[in-house]
Write a protein that holds these residues in place. Structure first.
Motif, PDB file in Angstrom:
ATOM      1  N   TRP A  11       0.847  -1.195   0.000  1.00 40.20           N
ATOM      2  CA  TRP A  11       0.000   0.000   0.000  1.00 40.20           C
ATOM      3  C   TRP A  11       0.872   1.232   0.000  1.00 40.20           C
ATOM      4  N   ASP A  12       0.222   2.371   0.027  1.00 40.45           N
ATOM      5  CA  ASP A  12       0.888   3.673   0.067  1.00 40.45           C
ATOM      6  C   ASP A  12       1.959   3.785  -1.017  1.00 40.45           C
ATOM      7  N   MET A  13       1.549   3.504  -2.242  1.00 41.32           N
ATOM      8  CA  MET A  13       2.447   3.547  -3.387  1.00 41.32           C
ATOM      9  C   MET A  13       2.186   4.825  -4.178  1.00 41.32           C
ATOM     10  N   THR A  14       3.245   5.511  -4.586  1.00 42.89           N
ATOM     11  CA  THR A  14       3.121   6.713  -5.408  1.00 42.89           C
ATOM     12  C   THR A  14       3.426   6.360  -6.852  1.00 42.89           C
ATOM     13  N   SER A  15       2.600   6.857  -7.771  1.00 51.56           N
ATOM     14  CA  SER A  15       2.772   6.559  -9.193  1.00 51.56           C
ATOM     15  C   SER A  15       2.678   7.828 -10.020  1.00 51.56           C
ATOM     16  N   HIS A  16       3.392   7.832 -11.132  1.00 51.91           N
ATOM     17  CA  HIS A  16       3.290   8.902 -12.124  1.00 51.91           C
ATOM     18  C   HIS A  16       2.514   8.336 -13.302  1.00 51.91           C
ATOM     19  N   VAL A  17       1.445   9.022 -13.682  1.00 49.67           N
ATOM     20  CA  VAL A  17       0.604   8.599 -14.802  1.00 49.67           C
ATOM     21  C   VAL A  17       0.683   9.683 -15.873  1.00 49.67           C
ATOM     22  N   MET A  18       0.887   9.271 -17.106  1.00 48.96           N
ATOM     23  CA  MET A  18       0.924  10.221 -18.214  1.00 48.96           C
ATOM     24  C   MET A  18       0.131   9.629 -19.361  1.00 48.96           C
ATOM     25  N   SER A  19      -0.649  10.473 -20.030  1.00 50.94           N
ATOM     26  CA  SER A  19      -1.394  10.023 -21.191  1.00 50.94           C
ATOM     27  C   SER A  19      -1.378  11.119 -22.246  1.00 50.94           C
ATOM     28  N   ARG A  20      -1.202  10.706 -23.483  1.00 51.92           N
ATOM     29  CA  ARG A  20      -1.127  11.639 -24.599  1.00 51.92           C
ATOM     30  C   ARG A  20      -2.363  11.461 -25.477  1.00 51.92           C
ATOM     31  N   ILE A  21      -2.840  12.537 -26.052  1.00 53.25           N
ATOM     32  CA  ILE A  21      -3.988  12.502 -26.958  1.00 53.25           C
ATOM     33  C   ILE A  21      -3.583  11.776 -28.238  1.00 53.25           C
ATOM     34  N   THR A  22      -4.453  10.902 -28.707  1.00 48.04           N
ATOM     35  CA  THR A  22      -4.201  10.165 -29.939  1.00 48.04           C
ATOM     36  C   THR A  22      -3.971  11.124 -31.102  1.00 48.04           C
ATOM     37  N   GLY A  23      -2.993  10.800 -31.928  1.00 53.59           N
ATOM     38  CA  GLY A  23      -2.727  11.606 -33.108  1.00 53.59           C
ATOM     39  C   GLY A  23      -2.058  12.938 -32.817  1.00 53.59           C
ATOM     40  N   LYS A  24      -1.544  13.102 -31.595  1.00 47.17           N
ATOM     41  CA  LYS A  24      -0.883  14.346 -31.188  1.00 47.17           C
ATOM     42  C   LYS A  24      -1.762  15.581 -31.419  1.00 47.17           C
ATOM     43  N   MET A  25      -3.064  15.391 -31.257  1.00 47.80           N
ATOM     44  CA  MET A  25      -4.002  16.501 -31.440  1.00 47.80           C
ATOM     45  C   MET A  25      -4.050  17.343 -30.161  1.00 47.80           C
ATOM     46  N   TYR A  26      -4.306  18.626 -30.304  1.00 48.09           N
ATOM     47  CA  TYR A  26      -4.352  19.558 -29.179  1.00 48.09           C
ATOM     48  C   TYR A  26      -5.796  19.735 -28.703  1.00 48.09           C
ATOM     49  N   LEU A  27      -6.369  18.667 -28.164  1.00 47.72           N
ATOM     50  CA  LEU A  27      -7.778  18.692 -27.751  1.00 47.72           C
ATOM     51  C   LEU A  27      -7.994  19.336 -26.391  1.00 47.72           C
ATOM     52  N   LEU A  28      -6.930  19.536 -25.627  1.00 44.91           N
ATOM     53  CA  LEU A  28      -7.060  20.119 -24.286  1.00 44.91           C
ATOM     54  C   LEU A  28      -6.595  21.575 -24.267  1.00 44.91           C
ATOM     55  N   ARG A  29      -6.634  22.235 -25.391  1.00 49.46           N
ATOM     56  CA  ARG A  29      -6.100  23.594 -25.522  1.00 49.46           C
ATOM     57  C   ARG A  29      -6.934  24.630 -24.765  1.00 49.46           C
ATOM     58  N   GLN A  30      -8.256  24.499 -24.783  1.00 42.65           N
ATOM     59  CA  GLN A  30      -9.131  25.523 -24.201  1.00 42.65           C
ATOM     60  C   GLN A  30      -9.213  25.393 -22.681  1.00 42.65           C
ATOM     61  N   ASP A  31      -9.291  26.530 -22.000  1.00 35.07           N
ATOM     62  CA  ASP A  31      -9.330  26.539 -20.541  1.00 35.07           C
ATOM     63  C   ASP A  31     -10.556  25.820 -19.987  1.00 35.07           C
ATOM     64  N   ASP A  32     -11.714  25.948 -20.647  1.00 38.60           N
ATOM     65  CA  ASP A  32     -12.911  25.277 -20.133  1.00 38.60           C
ATOM     66  C   ASP A  32     -12.792  23.759 -20.250  1.00 38.60           C
ATOM     67  N   ILE A  33     -12.105  23.276 -21.271  1.00 45.02           N
ATOM     68  CA  ILE A  33     -11.892  21.831 -21.410  1.00 45.02           C
ATOM     69  C   ILE A  33     -10.912  21.349 -20.336  1.00 45.02           C
ATOM     70  N   LYS A  34      -9.879  22.142 -20.066  1.00 48.86           N
ATOM     71  CA  LYS A  34      -8.945  21.793 -18.988  1.00 48.86           C
ATOM     72  C   LYS A  34      -9.665  21.777 -17.643  1.00 48.86           C
TER      73      LYS A  34
END
Length: 111
Positions: A11-34
């Protein structure tokens, strides 16, 4: 070649998670989406029983550093699962799950 064994921690394990948008698209660009992504992250963390130590939401990917914490009781109770479902999907989803479980038990099944 055989797959390497995964690291298993008690238990009590720390992890780093990273995920990239398919196709290197900038889908998280807008502040409301973030902001929506941040809200979803908070709800998913509460549902999963993890603590988010830090995060970064970029335009085309995100990073999360999280900690898995052992439940105090050792197991998660049914009422806690229902509370977490309500946090993630809303109270209607929690009530539907409760009704499904009631029907499952009434048909003679047990957990």
């Amino acid at each position: 070649m055989a797959r390497m064994a995964r690291i298993k921690a008690d238990w009590d394990m720390t992890s780093h998670v990273m995920s990239r948008i398919t196709g290197k698209m900038y889908l998280l660009r807008q502040d409301d989406i973030k902001a929506d992504m941040y809200d979803a992250l908070k709800r998913a963390a509460m549902y999963s029983g993890v603590e988010v130590d830090s995060f970064a939401i970029m335009d085309d990917h995100f990073h999360i550093v999280l900690k898995v914490i052992k439940p105090e009781e050792g197991t998660v109770t049914e009422s806690e699962v229902l509370r977490r479902i309500a946090l993630l999907k809303g109270s209607d989803a929690a009530e539907a799950a409760k009704a499904r479980w009631r029907r499952y038990r009434s048909s003679g099944h047990a957990w």
